[in-house]
Structures are given as structure tokens and as C-alpha cells.
Design a protein around this motif. Sequence first.
Motif, PDB file in Angstrom:
ATOM      1  N   HIS A  32     -12.975  -0.067 -29.213  1.00 24.57           N
ATOM      2  CA  HIS A  32     -12.052  -0.014 -30.350  1.00 24.57           C
ATOM      3  C   HIS A  32     -11.903  -1.388 -30.980  1.00 24.57           C
ATOM      4  O   HIS A  32     -12.138  -2.399 -30.332  1.00 24.57           O
ATOM      5  CB  HIS A  32     -10.673   0.472 -29.883  1.00 24.57           C
ATOM      6  N   GLN A  37      -9.057  -7.283 -36.151  1.00 23.61           N
ATOM      7  CA  GLN A  37     -10.355  -6.820 -36.663  1.00 23.61           C
ATOM      8  C   GLN A  37     -10.158  -5.665 -37.643  1.00 23.61           C
ATOM      9  O   GLN A  37     -10.785  -5.630 -38.705  1.00 23.61           O
ATOM     10  CB  GLN A  37     -11.247  -6.389 -35.480  1.00 23.61           C
ATOM     11  N   GLY A  57      -7.179 -15.206 -28.416  1.00 20.09           N
ATOM     12  CA  GLY A  57      -7.857 -14.154 -27.652  1.00 20.09           C
ATOM     13  C   GLY A  57      -7.744 -12.768 -28.252  1.00 20.09           C
ATOM     14  O   GLY A  57      -7.959 -11.768 -27.557  1.00 20.09           O
ATOM     15  N   LYS A  60     -10.617 -12.734 -33.145  1.00 17.26           N
ATOM     16  CA  LYS A  60     -10.831 -13.225 -34.522  1.00 17.26           C
ATOM     17  C   LYS A  60     -12.314 -13.500 -34.800  1.00 17.26           C
ATOM     18  O   LYS A  60     -12.773 -13.363 -35.927  1.00 17.26           O
ATOM     19  CB  LYS A  60      -9.989 -14.498 -34.776  1.00 17.26           C
ATOM     20  N   THR A  61     -13.061 -13.893 -33.771  1.00 14.74           N
ATOM     21  CA  THR A  61     -14.460 -14.261 -34.014  1.00 14.74           C
ATOM     22  C   THR A  61     -15.246 -13.093 -34.621  1.00 14.74           C
ATOM     23  O   THR A  61     -15.940 -13.258 -35.629  1.00 14.74           O
ATOM     24  CB  THR A  61     -15.130 -14.732 -32.700  1.00 14.74           C
ATOM     25  N   ASP A 367     -13.634 -19.362 -25.277  1.00 18.33           N
ATOM     26  CA  ASP A 367     -13.437 -18.019 -24.729  1.00 18.33           C
ATOM     27  C   ASP A 367     -14.006 -17.970 -23.317  1.00 18.33           C
ATOM     28  O   ASP A 367     -15.198 -17.743 -23.120  1.00 18.33           O
ATOM     29  CB  ASP A 367     -14.127 -16.995 -25.642  1.00 18.33           C
ATOM     30  N   ARG A 395      -6.580 -13.481 -22.331  1.00 19.89           N
ATOM     31  CA  ARG A 395      -7.368 -13.165 -23.528  1.00 19.89           C
ATOM     32  C   ARG A 395      -7.796 -11.704 -23.525  1.00 19.89           C
ATOM     33  O   ARG A 395      -8.015 -11.120 -22.466  1.00 19.89           O
ATOM     34  CB  ARG A 395      -8.599 -14.085 -23.596  1.00 19.89           C
TER      35      ARG A 395
END
Length: 668
Positions: A32, A37, A57, A60-61, A367, A395
Motif C-alpha cells: 500500500h 505517497q 521514515g 518521502k523518497t 534509511d 521508520r
Amino acid sequence: MITHVSAGGWSSLPTPLTPWILDVIQSMGHTHMTPVQASTIPLFMKHKDVVVEAVTGSGKTLSFVIPILERLIRREGKFRNDELGALVISPTRELATQIHAVFKSFLDAQPDSTEGLRYPEPLLLISSSQSSPAQDLQRFLSTGANIVIGTPGRVEEFLLGKGKNTVNVKQLEVLVLDEADRLLDLGFQAALTRIITHLPKQRRSGLFSATMTDADALSELVRVGLRNPARIIVKVQAKKTNSSTQGSNATPGDVVEERRIPANLQNFYLECSASEKVVQLSRIISHEISQHQSSQFIVYFSTGACVDYFYKILPSILPHSASLYSLHGNLPPAARTRALEAFSSAISTPSTPSILLATDVAARGLDLPGVDVVIQFDPPSDPKAFSHRCGRTARAGRSGRAWVLLVGRETEYTDFMSIRQIPMKPRSRFSKDNMPLVDSNSGGDTERSEDPDVELFLSTIRGHVSIDRAVHDMATKAFVSFVRAYSKHEASYIFRLKDLDLLGVAKSYGLLRLPRMPELKGVDRTLWQDALLDWDTYAYANPAQEAKRLAEVANSSEKASERAKKNTERAEKRKNNGAWSDKVVRKEGKEKRKEKKSKKKQWLKAQQIIATESSSSTLKRTREADSEDDDDGDDWAALQKEERMAKKLRQGQISQREFDMEFGDLES
Ligand SMILES: Nc1ncnc2c1ncn2[C@@H]1O[C@H](COP(=O)(O)OP(=O)(O)OP(=O)(O)O)[C@@H](O)[C@H]1O
């Protein structure tokens, strides 16, 4: 515990993702989307600039990696070899490397039949310790890479330095500033402005961070070329109980609080005295290992010198054996890469506890999902770094624990953080047995007594330091750098050097003696005891370093004896000069007296000529005798007496014989 925070499946996005991108996401196990996101991807995939703030955590990346890939895949027309399609800037090389790895995991999986991103290597990392700017440029041209990731300095060099006439930015579609608030800080501002000015205005821009609050000033956004951006803020709601939930998981009726740290993060502060910090650090680690089976730690210090020193010292005082790693900005790039890789791989195969000692270079973005505990030995100078440091644990829905050690009035920092929606819970100092340390209670007043083990730790650390003089140098450097960093705290009304017990800090560091520094001027040195040590024979363990020290000692003692000799000579000379000048003074005095005498004698002579003829020979003899008399006072008295007697002689009150008996050559 892992709490999955979901905001719908990937297929619920308004614009469906490219099938192979979706496959890669599924293979990562991300069934999910996270809330950030779900909010960001649809907007950023279209024609919207975005400013995104979501806790550490929270994923966002992928919120920018997926839109960048999708935009470039869907683009009509291929990029030329020298054309740049997307640029991602991050504040540290470690973070740039990590972002590169996320892009790579997608691009490596792209099927051969893919249209759009079909270059030998569509991705280029330009902040690697393994390549020079010239090599980066060469690779850019030879591979036809279109996505470039780098730190501000290297990006500037790439676009405006060597690559100025090589890298074509006209077709640039997307610019992302990760940890944007950090990039817009003063330190990077000038480079960022030059880069952004160089880029075309027709592009999409995205600003991402867990702490974007300060960067939303309109002028900042205009400066980085954002036009009417969508502001996405993903807040965390947590029940005000020990069991926390995130986002929509809080049920109606629960007392919820909004926070800017992950819901599954337990955030503690421990108040202790300055002298107890190292003892308490050791006990927190011990408590975490024994009570919570924690095995991966990051401990933050304020300076690289502190990291270096505690990296040396901690093994001698930790109750458990642990693998230590150090990471700070003063290490060579290759050493930084090695340290992070070693710590990351230790995390994935935990056997003994691993502890990464770091500065703020490792505060943002990294991370490392296995980190159980973050300990801030020193609170950060920049308050924003606090939540980023804490955010290296807990995270992606995992649970984690963060600690900060606060001394005396530093506990006011908890209110400061609470206003910023970063709550902290107090924890008592730990005793030797990892039980809460009970303060003695006398007559209703609770007395904070120093942990009895402070002295034990002090002597243990000193024992360790005294083995090698190099460690003493490190200790001094660490202490001095800590004090200097402390005086530069941004929250300076809380972190005031004059309120800090510097002797306590020195004790905690296990210093053998206090360094010479102006900050220590006012301290009461009677409360401090140097270690008993023969400083002349205290040696460096490294033979070459020790040989150098001995040579310097010999040289300086030679110089000292030369100096002493010169001092003696100078003193002698001064003495002689002094004697000579005394002589001059005496001679001058004598001459003055002579002059005075001769004047008086001339006057007397005149008087005597008037007096009797018979006394003239006597007077002559008297004058001659007087001329040899150096004593001015006696001489003057004698002259007066002589004058009085001469008068008496003239008046007939005394005889010539009596006069001669007194002043002449007759024996009495
Ligand atoms: N949809 C998802 N479901 C589960 N896990 C995810 C999802 N998206 C990302 N993750 C994982 O969450 C972790 C954190 O992601 P990421 O590094 O992007 O966080 P971040 O918000 O950028 O954090 P920071 O602010 O610290 O940089 C990563 O390990 C990533 O693989």
C-alpha cells in the motif's frame, strides 16, 4: 512492532503506474501507499510543484522517485546524450548515494522492451567518493544519463564548472530538493541559488523534508522558482497513551495529539548532571540491550572530535561488548562510505550490538531500518536536527526508542520541543543495576547526589587514556570542541555556557588535566584534581609519534636552557648597566656638589679676605681638605662652622690658636 500505515493500494492512483514500476514496488513488499505517497504522487506526476512535509521514515523518497520515473518514461521524444532530464539534490553524499540506490533498484528491473528510459545507464550519482567531477562528466556523456543525483557542491561543479558548456539543461523536467529546508539554509544558499538560476523555468519542482516549516516563506519558494505549489503536510496523530497509533488508526474518543515524530517512536529524556553523562550513556545502552533486546544503536555527539574520542573510550566502559562505527564530516569520503556500509551490513546480520557514533552528518534521511535506538548524548545545535536524529529509528511503521541526555536547565528543551509538537517523556537516571536511581530525601527536600560510579568511570577512563598519550590529545580536542559547539547552540537561551558545569563535563570525559582555554577562566580549580601522572614519561603508543615527541622535548629543553642562559646574560648586563648608570649618577652628584662647594668657598674666601690676614693660610688648607670631602651635608655643616669660627675670630671672641686648633694644621 510494525504498524502499517496505509493510504490505499497503488492501483487507486488516478493515473495508473507503468506496469514494471508497479512490479518493482510490489517486489519491495510495499503493498500500500503511505499517506505522503498517496497525497504527493498524483500531484507531482502531473503539472504541480509540491512542497512536502511528512515525518521521518514516512516514505518521502518514493514520493519523488516514482513521479520522476513516470514523467521521463512518458515523455515524448528521446533526450540527447548531453541533455539532463531530472536533477535531485541532497545535502549529504550518504543521502545522495541512498537515493541513487532507490532509483537503481527500479532501473535495474526495467525490461528490455521498455520505451523511454533506454540508455546504457540512465542514472548518474555525482557525489560518490569513487569518482572525480571530471570522471562524472565523462560518464554523463558516454552513458547518456538523464537523472543526476548529487550534493550542492558537486552539482554546481557539474552544471556550472567543468560541465558548463557540456551539460545541457534546457530539457530539464524535474528538480527535487531533498531535505529542502537544510538545502535552503545559509550554508548551501549561495550554491543553490546559482544552480537554480541556471535551470530553465519550465520545470516541475519538489521540496521534501520532515521539517519544512521554515522553508514555506513565500520568498523562499519564489527564490527556488516554485509557482503556486501544492503544500502537502502529513501529520501524525497519536493516542496520548503508551500504545500509539498513527494517522487514521486513532479511533474516535481517544485523546489524540498531533506530533511531528513517528507515532511508534517513544521519545525519552533523561536528566543528569554533567559529570554523569557518560555513566548514563553506558547504562541506557545496557538497559536497552537487557530489557528491550535492542541491538542497533546510533549515538549522536556534537562534534567529530567527540565521535573520535568516544569511539576510543566507549569499549572500556560499556558493560556489553559491541561493535562500534564512527561517522562524521571530517572523515575522508571513502572512510565515511566504509563506516556506513559496515554499520548497515551489521544491522542486517545482528550478532553483537552495533553502535554507530555520529554527528549530524548522519542526522537526516539515512534509511537504516534496523536501528532500534537513537541516543543523543548532546542535543543538536540546530533544533531541527532533533527530530531527524530521532527519526533514524521507528521508520516505516516500526517501533523505536529515542533518548536525549539533558543537564540542569537544559530540561527546558523539552518545553521548547513540545511547542514544536515533539513530545518527550522523562526517565530517571539509571542505577548500576539498571534500576531507576533514587534521589535521597532529607526533610522533605529531594537531594540530587552524584552517582557514586562517576569516580569509578573517571578512573577507568583515565586509566585507558593514560595508556596512550594520543588518546589524551583526542580527549582534550573533544572537550574543547564540545565547549565551543555548546556556545554556538541556536537555542542559546537554554544552552548557556555559563550555566554549564564544565568541570563536570571534564570529569565525564575522563580528562587527565584541564586544557588551557578562556572558557575555563572562571571555574573553581580547587574542585578539580589532575590525574597523578609523570607527564615527562607519558608516551605515545605509536613509536614514530613518541620519537617525535621525545625529539621535541629534547629540542625544547635545549631551547629552555638556551633561554635560561640568555636570561642570565641579560640580567648580568642589566646589572652592569645598572652599576654604570649608578656611577654616572654618583659622578654627576659629586660634580654638582663640587660646583656648589666651590661657589660657597669663593664666597667664603671673599669673606676671609675681609677678615684677618693671618687666617688666610688656614683657610687655604681648609679648602684643600674640603675638596676631598664627598659628603655634601657634612661639608656644608663644616663650612658653616668654619664661617661661624672665622666671624668669632674677627670679633675677637676666639684666638687665632683656637681657630687653628679647629680648622688648621695644629694638633690639639
Ligand atoms: N508504501 C510503503 N510501504 C511500506 N514501506 C515503505 C513504503 N514506502 C517506503 N517504505 C519504506 O519506508 C522506509 C522509509 O522511507 P524513506 O527513506 O523514503 O523515508 P523518508 O520519509 O524520506 O524519511 P526521512 O525524512 O528520514 O528522509 C524505507 O525503508 C522504505 O523502503
